[in-house]
Design an enzyme around this catalytic site. Structure first.
Site, PDB file in Angstrom:
ATOM      1  N   ASP A 159       0.838  -1.202   0.000  1.00 21.58           N
ATOM      2  CA  ASP A 159       0.000   0.000   0.000  1.00 21.58           C
ATOM      3  C   ASP A 159       0.877   1.258   0.000  1.00 21.58           C
ATOM      4  O   ASP A 159       0.367   2.378  -0.089  1.00 21.58           O
ATOM      5  CB  ASP A 159      -1.020  -0.006   1.147  1.00 21.58           C
ATOM      6  CG  ASP A 159      -0.375  -0.027   2.519  1.00 21.58           C
ATOM      7  OD1 ASP A 159       0.861  -0.168   2.605  1.00 21.58           O
ATOM      8  OD2 ASP A 159      -1.113   0.091   3.518  1.00 21.58           O
ATOM      9  N   SER A 160       2.206   1.060   0.047  1.00 19.27           N
ATOM     10  CA  SER A 160       3.128   2.184  -0.162  1.00 19.27           C
ATOM     11  C   SER A 160       2.908   2.805  -1.537  1.00 19.27           C
ATOM     12  O   SER A 160       3.372   3.905  -1.811  1.00 19.27           O
ATOM     13  CB  SER A 160       4.581   1.724  -0.017  1.00 19.27           C
ATOM     14  OG  SER A 160       4.822   0.578  -0.810  1.00 19.27           O
ATOM     15  N   ASP A 203      -1.176  -6.128  -0.460  1.00 22.54           N
ATOM     16  CA  ASP A 203      -1.432  -5.468   0.826  1.00 22.54           C
ATOM     17  C   ASP A 203      -2.918  -5.150   0.929  1.00 22.54           C
ATOM     18  O   ASP A 203      -3.504  -4.595  -0.008  1.00 22.54           O
ATOM     19  CB  ASP A 203      -0.664  -4.135   0.842  1.00 22.54           C
ATOM     20  CG  ASP A 203       0.134  -3.928   2.094  1.00 22.54           C
ATOM     21  OD1 ASP A 203      -0.130  -4.620   3.092  1.00 22.54           O
ATOM     22  OD2 ASP A 203       1.033  -3.069   2.058  1.00 22.54           O
ATOM     23  N   LYS A 214      -1.578  -9.303   2.764  1.00 25.02           N
ATOM     24  CA  LYS A 214      -0.816  -8.853   3.949  1.00 25.02           C
ATOM     25  C   LYS A 214      -1.706  -7.946   4.784  1.00 25.02           C
ATOM     26  O   LYS A 214      -2.397  -7.082   4.232  1.00 25.02           O
ATOM     27  CB  LYS A 214       0.451  -8.108   3.530  1.00 25.02           C
ATOM     28  CG  LYS A 214       1.188  -7.491   4.726  1.00 25.02           C
ATOM     29  CD  LYS A 214       2.615  -7.132   4.397  1.00 25.02           C
ATOM     30  CE  LYS A 214       2.828  -5.785   3.762  1.00 25.02           C
ATOM     31  NZ  LYS A 214       2.324  -4.658   4.568  1.00 25.02           N
ATOM     32  N   GLU A 236      -1.663  -5.599   8.547  1.00 24.93           N
ATOM     33  CA  GLU A 236      -0.796  -5.041   9.586  1.00 24.93           C
ATOM     34  C   GLU A 236      -1.364  -5.360  10.974  1.00 24.93           C
ATOM     35  O   GLU A 236      -2.583  -5.359  11.168  1.00 24.93           O
ATOM     36  CB  GLU A 236      -0.664  -3.519   9.413  1.00 24.93           C
ATOM     37  CG  GLU A 236       0.071  -3.143   8.145  1.00 24.93           C
ATOM     38  CD  GLU A 236       0.330  -1.638   8.016  1.00 24.93           C
ATOM     39  OE1 GLU A 236      -0.002  -0.877   8.959  1.00 24.93           O
ATOM     40  OE2 GLU A 236       0.866  -1.233   6.971  1.00 24.93           O
ATOM     41  N   GLU A 265       9.079  -4.366  10.395  1.00 24.66           N
ATOM     42  CA  GLU A 265       9.479  -3.038   9.885  1.00 24.66           C
ATOM     43  C   GLU A 265       9.911  -2.124  11.034  1.00 24.66           C
ATOM     44  O   GLU A 265       9.228  -2.027  12.068  1.00 24.66           O
ATOM     45  CB  GLU A 265       8.296  -2.393   9.129  1.00 24.66           C
ATOM     46  CG  GLU A 265       8.638  -0.988   8.619  1.00 24.66           C
ATOM     47  CD  GLU A 265       7.715  -0.441   7.550  1.00 24.66           C
ATOM     48  OE1 GLU A 265       6.777  -1.156   7.140  1.00 24.66           O
ATOM     49  OE2 GLU A 265       7.934   0.713   7.141  1.00 24.66           O
TER      50      GLU A 265
HETATM   51  O1  KIV Z   1       3.534  -1.147   1.601  1.00 18.31           O
HETATM   52  C1  KIV Z   1       4.696  -1.581   1.611  1.00 18.31           C
HETATM   53  O2  KIV Z   1       5.505  -1.306   0.731  1.00 18.31           O
HETATM   54  C2  KIV Z   1       5.071  -2.442   2.742  1.00 18.31           C
HETATM   55  C3  KIV Z   1       6.465  -2.972   2.824  1.00 18.31           C
HETATM   56  C4  KIV Z   1       7.457  -1.922   2.909  1.00 18.31           C
HETATM   57  C5  KIV Z   1       6.626  -4.007   3.867  1.00 18.31           C
HETATM   58  O3  KIV Z   1       4.250  -2.718   3.557  1.00 18.31           O
END
Ligand code: KIV
Length: 296
Positions: A54-55, A93, A123, A125, A192
């Site tokens: 989600d970055s 994510d 994924k 969190e 992280e």
């Molecule tokens: O969203 C992302 O890029 C991440 C990773 C950096 C683990 O969650």
């Protein structure tokens, strides 16, 4: 079957292969990717896990943090990445809000990433408090990867992007979080922004592979953000980022070059232009000559 740069057959990465790598002490590689071209390049380079993180809220969409990105936006990018990936394990994510309201909605959203996005795992969190939810999603036949430590979706609760796990109480909580995810059956655990020493303890304690980002070298694997390793982020990098290329300079040079060539009429050249077939050209010449003659 595609081959590695050394000519060996490249294997499809699965959840089981990640566990095997941990047992063999073979480092696991993971990078984010958000579109077809980057996914192809990352996959063809032999990276084990491709994470549609989600970055992408920041790297691709220009938001300040990850909180605004929606499930539909994440799915749009996941589908593009899916088309570029052959061998890596594709993890998507789940964005903020997509698994926080109730477990049924979380399972429904996780299933969208599999059915519509082609993800092989999702994924989410959070540690201990997500263990039951992770079991529910795994019950729906969807592998889940965990993410603890500095969890960007909790930025407002953490009061910024701060290294976590610096006190004894915080270390104990992180250990409980990791063990809870391990017992819940997480496919891997992203660690992280935590001290190296804490990540090493967690990695030794759990059977689940750990993938670190800003968590030191003892993790079972490492992940970085695609745009970070290429200098495409327009700001000072975090301490743990290593730049492998300056794509910003490369792109900027190319764009300046194109602009200069157009302005100076050096682009396109005759070789870069299409031409009429000879017969059409001579027929056209005849028509034009007749018109000129009539005007005289
Ligand atoms: O969203 C992302 O890029 C991440 C990773 C950096 C683990 O969650």
């Amino acid at each position: 079957m595609s081959l590695t740069p050394l000519g060996e057959p490249r294997q499809k990465i699965t959840i089981a292969s990640l566990r095997e790598k941990k047992l063999r002490h073979e480092p696991i590689t993971c990078l984010t990717a958000y579109d077809y071209a980057s996914a192809r390049l990352v996959d063809e380079a032999g990276i084990d896990i491709i994470l549609v993180g989600d970055s992408l809220a920041q790297t691709m969409l220009g938001y300040d943090n990850t909180l605004s990105v929606t499930t539909d936006e994440m799915l749009h990018h996941t589908r593009a990445v899916r088309r570029g990936v052959k061998n890596a394990l594709l993890v998507a994510d789940m964005p903020y809000g997509s698994y926080h309201v109730n477990p049924d909605e979380a399972v429904r959203n996780a299933a969208r990433f599999v059915k519509e996005g082609g993800a092989e795992a999702v994924k989410i969190e959070g540690g201990e408090k997500r263990a039951d939810l992770i079991r529910r999603i795994i019950d729906a036949e969807i592998p889940v990867t965990g993410h603890i430590g500095l969890t960007p979706q909790s930025v407002n609760v953490m009061g910024g992007y701060k290294v976590q796990g610096k006190t004894l109480a915080a270390i104990e909580q992180l250990m409980r979080d990791a063990v809870a995810l391990d017992r819940a059956g997480a496919a891997c655990i992203y660690l992280e922004g935590i001290p190296r020493e804490v990540a090493a303890m967690i990695t030794a304690e759990v059977a689940t592979p750990t993938i670190g980002i800003g968590a030191g070298p003892e993790c079972d694997g490492q992940v970085l953000v695609f745009h970070d390793i290429l200098n495409l982020t327009f700001g000072p990098p975090a301490k743990f980022v290593r730049r492998y290329a300056d794509a910003a300079a490369l792109i900027s040079d190319a764009v300046h070059g194109f602009r200069a060539d157009v302005i100076s009429r050096q682009y396109p050249s005759d070789q870069e232009s299409y031409h009429l077939p000879k017969e059409t050209q001579s027929a056209l010449d005849t028509v034009l000559e007749r018109k000129r003659a009539m005007r005289r």
